[in-house]
Design an enzyme around this catalytic site. Structure first.
Site, PDB file in Angstrom:
ATOM      1  N   ASN A 156      14.271   8.199 -50.968  1.00 53.21           N
ATOM      2  CA  ASN A 156      15.114   9.311 -51.438  1.00 53.21           C
ATOM      3  C   ASN A 156      15.436  10.344 -50.362  1.00 53.21           C
ATOM      4  OD1 ASN A 156      12.356  10.005 -51.697  1.00 53.21           O
ATOM      5  ND2 ASN A 156      12.918  11.728 -52.988  1.00 53.21           N
ATOM      6  N   GLY A 232       5.638   7.904 -52.370  1.00 56.54           N
ATOM      7  CA  GLY A 232       6.371   6.941 -53.182  1.00 56.54           C
ATOM      8  C   GLY A 232       5.960   7.067 -54.639  1.00 56.54           C
ATOM      9  N   THR A 234       4.037   6.517 -58.318  1.00 54.72           N
ATOM     10  CA  THR A 234       2.619   6.656 -58.684  1.00 54.72           C
ATOM     11  C   THR A 234       1.935   5.289 -58.786  1.00 54.72           C
ATOM     12  OG1 THR A 234       2.925   8.796 -59.699  1.00 54.72           O
ATOM     13  CG2 THR A 234       1.079   7.500 -60.513  1.00 54.72           C
ATOM     14  N   GLY A 237       1.255   4.117 -55.332  1.00 52.98           N
ATOM     15  CA  GLY A 237       0.228   4.994 -54.747  1.00 52.98           C
ATOM     16  C   GLY A 237      -1.166   4.665 -55.260  1.00 52.98           C
ATOM     17  N   GLU A 254       1.489  11.214 -51.851  1.00 55.06           N
ATOM     18  CA  GLU A 254       2.512  12.102 -52.440  1.00 55.06           C
ATOM     19  C   GLU A 254       3.300  11.254 -53.426  1.00 55.06           C
ATOM     20  OE1 GLU A 254       2.774  15.209 -52.018  1.00 55.06           O
ATOM     21  OE2 GLU A 254       1.840  15.659 -50.099  1.00 55.06           O
ATOM     22  N   CYS A 288      11.389  14.031 -55.956  1.00 52.31           N
ATOM     23  CA  CYS A 288      10.088  14.036 -56.635  1.00 52.31           C
ATOM     24  C   CYS A 288       9.858  15.336 -57.385  1.00 52.31           C
ATOM     25  CB  CYS A 288       8.979  13.797 -55.614  1.00 52.31           C
ATOM     26  SG  CYS A 288       9.081  14.923 -54.216  1.00 52.31           S
ATOM     27  N   GLU A 466       0.482  17.684 -47.806  1.00 57.13           N
ATOM     28  CA  GLU A 466       1.247  17.609 -46.562  1.00 57.13           C
ATOM     29  C   GLU A 466       1.782  18.998 -46.245  1.00 57.13           C
ATOM     30  OE1 GLU A 466       4.147  14.363 -47.271  1.00 57.13           O
ATOM     31  OE2 GLU A 466       3.029  13.338 -45.693  1.00 57.13           O
TER      32      GLU A 466
END
Ligand code: NAD
Length: 491
Positions: A156, A232, A234, A237, A254, A288, A466
């Site tokens: 994205n 990316g 969930t 992740g 994230e 996100c 981050e």
């Protein structure tokens, strides 16, 4: 790397060389036109092994590991200058691959340069610590790199995400193997090219392209990878978190979101509605932190819905390179199908589609993955379209009665990335911000972001932060050193 055409096979970057795997390729498609931009080489397990082994050796070269912070900072500044100089090329990579409008792509390329500058400053100024000792010794904490960091990014906003991982990882003294999304791989390759041209030693930044289940999987399972930084979905992740736990290596995750955007009756409605519209429709809703669940206090619900309908219907959906386009296509045809399935589920569950819900009919958009900005009312907080991340230009609006009702509904989600509150009452803003279970809260604004403020989610939206100083610490491990001042007299 030479200029590419639709027939070109783009190689990847390993050990400072452009390499490809014969016979393993995939298409990168322009979602605004449906045409193939180019073919991309896909890394198999062997090439991933080469990239990680290369990075491992490069990370342990003393010239890199022990580079003085001001010299490392100078290198990061040179990369920032390189990004700035090739801003338009980077922006074009992104626009051709995920269909974001040109102005947004250009702004994101600029923000990637700013991220490298920020971490140059952090690298030069961040200090180790001398800690209070309890005896005749000096105790201190030093921060050291992990070695090889695997950085995996989504489609994205690849330019910003890749800078957010690569800049602090390099500032901390690691080597990186970057795996961009298969939808948007070429900005990462150009970043690699820029970094090499700026003087980064070969092998410190390697870029492997390919599918998540093959290239990404081989990367996260490689025994020489010492840390994984992932942005990316969930579900992906969670799987990466499990793989990393098996190997006892740290991860930064994230992940997705379903952010509540809250509008109290006493808010400045005009500013709030603008914030809500930008908060969901910018980037075709593929963000996100998109404010995808709007909670409106009941007494202003009708007025807010009227204003939102007008705004949503007025958004100019168009080709990303046309100057007055405000919203481009979904990033891929498969993703538009996914968005449309959610809109259908909302219809099936009794939702009222107040705007959009269909593809635009302009002939010049017919070949692209376009979808109109969509506004849905009448769903419960339990509906599929309200609970699950759609990651598209779809806003679900729900009423609330009072603060308690609002907090209960807003927090009734597995996600916890971001939230927004609009109210003229500063005490209420503070109370609500305190109770929202999200890693970010915007008050009377939305989607404002700064590289110096830590970013990350509560609950299923992720682990770790981050950006900011903590964004640098993610890529370092601490070493405690005790240094006796009196070696002849042990306690
Ligand atoms: P995704 O999870 O499908 O893919 C992300 C990356 O992981 C891609 O590079 C993909 O190739 C790779 N991957 C997939 N399977 C893998 C595996 N088994 N092993 C290793 N790598 C694998 O996500 P996406 O569709 O590219 O991106 C959209 C998602 O990203 C949304 O859920 C969005 O909310 C999230 N996102 C989160 C943030 C944040 O900062 N929290 C920012 C942007 C996007």
């Amino acid at each position: 790397m030479s200029q590419t055409t639709a027939q070109t096979l783009k190689p990847m970057l390993i050990q400072g060389e452009w390499v490809s795997t014969p016979g393993q390729e995939f298409d990168v498609v322009n979602p605004a036109t449906g045409t193939v931009n180019y073919r991309m080489s896909a890394a198999d397990a062997q090439q991933v092994d080469l990239a990680v082994t290369t990075a491992h050796h490069a990370a342990h070269q003393l010239a890199w590991r022990n580079m003085l912070p001001h010299l490392r900072a100078r290198l990061l500044m040179a990369i920032a200058d390189g990004i700035e100089a090739r801003k338009e090329d980077l922006a074009r990579c992104q626009m051709l691959e995920n269909g974001k409008v040109w102005s947004e792509c250009l702004a994101q390329a600029g923000s990637a340069a700013a991220t490298f500058r920020y971490y140059a400053a952090v690298c030069e100024t961040m200090v180790s610590e001398v800690t209070p000792s309890r005896g005749a010794y000096l105790s201190m904490t030093r921060y050291e790199p992990y070695g090889v960091v695997a950085a995996i990014t989504p489609w994205n906003s690849p330019l910003t995400m890749e800078a957010q991982k690569v800049a602090p990882a390099l500032a901390a003294g690691n080597a990186v193997v970057l795996k961009p999304s298969e939808v948007t791989p070429s900005g990462a390759l150009l970043l690699g090219e820029i970094a090499l041209a700026s003087g980064l030693p070969a092998g410190i930044l390697n870029v492997v392209t390919g599918l998540g289940g093959v290239t990404g999987k081989a990367l996260i399972e490689h025994p020489l990878v010492r840390m994984i930084s992932f942005t990316g979905g969930t579900a992906t992740g969670r799987a990466i978190g499990v793989a990393a736990a098996q190997r006892l290596i740290p991860t930064a995750l994230e992940l997705g979101g379903k952010s509540p955007h809250i509008l109290f009756a006493d808010a400045n409605l005009s500013a709030a509605v603008d914030g809500v519209v930008d908060g969901i429709y910018e980037g075709t809703g593929q963000s996100c932190v998109a404010g995808s669940r709007l909670f409106v206090q009941r007494q202003v619900l009708d007025e807010v819905l009227d204003r939102l309908m007008q705004k949503a219907n007025g958004i100019r959906v168009g080709l990303p390179d046309v100057a007055d386009s405000e919203m481009g296509p979904a990033a891929s045809f498969a993703h538009r199908d996914h968005i449309e399935r959610y809109i259908q589920s909302a219809r099936d569950e009794g939702g009222e589609i107040l705007a959009g819900g269909y593809r635009p009919d302009a002939p010049e958009l017919a070949q692209g993955a376009f979808i109109r900005p969509t506004l849905i009312a009448g769903l419960s907080n339990q509906a599929k379209a309200v609970r699950e991340e759609i990651f598209g230009p779809v806003l679900c609006v729900l009423p609330f009665e009072d603060e308690d009702d609002l907090i209960a509904q807003a927090n009734d989600t597995t996600y916890g990335l971001a939230s927004g509150v609009w109210t003229a009452d500063y005490q209420k803003a503070w109370r609500v911000a305190d109770k929202l279970q999200t890693g970010l809260v915007w008050i009377n604004t939305y989607k404002q972001l700064s590289i110096s403020t830590p970013f990350g989610g509560y609950k299923d939206s992720g682990l770790g932060r981050e950006k900011g100083l903590s964004g640098m610490r993610l890529y370092q491990q601490s070493k405690g050193i005790y240094w006796s001042m009196n070696p002849n007299n042990m306690p």
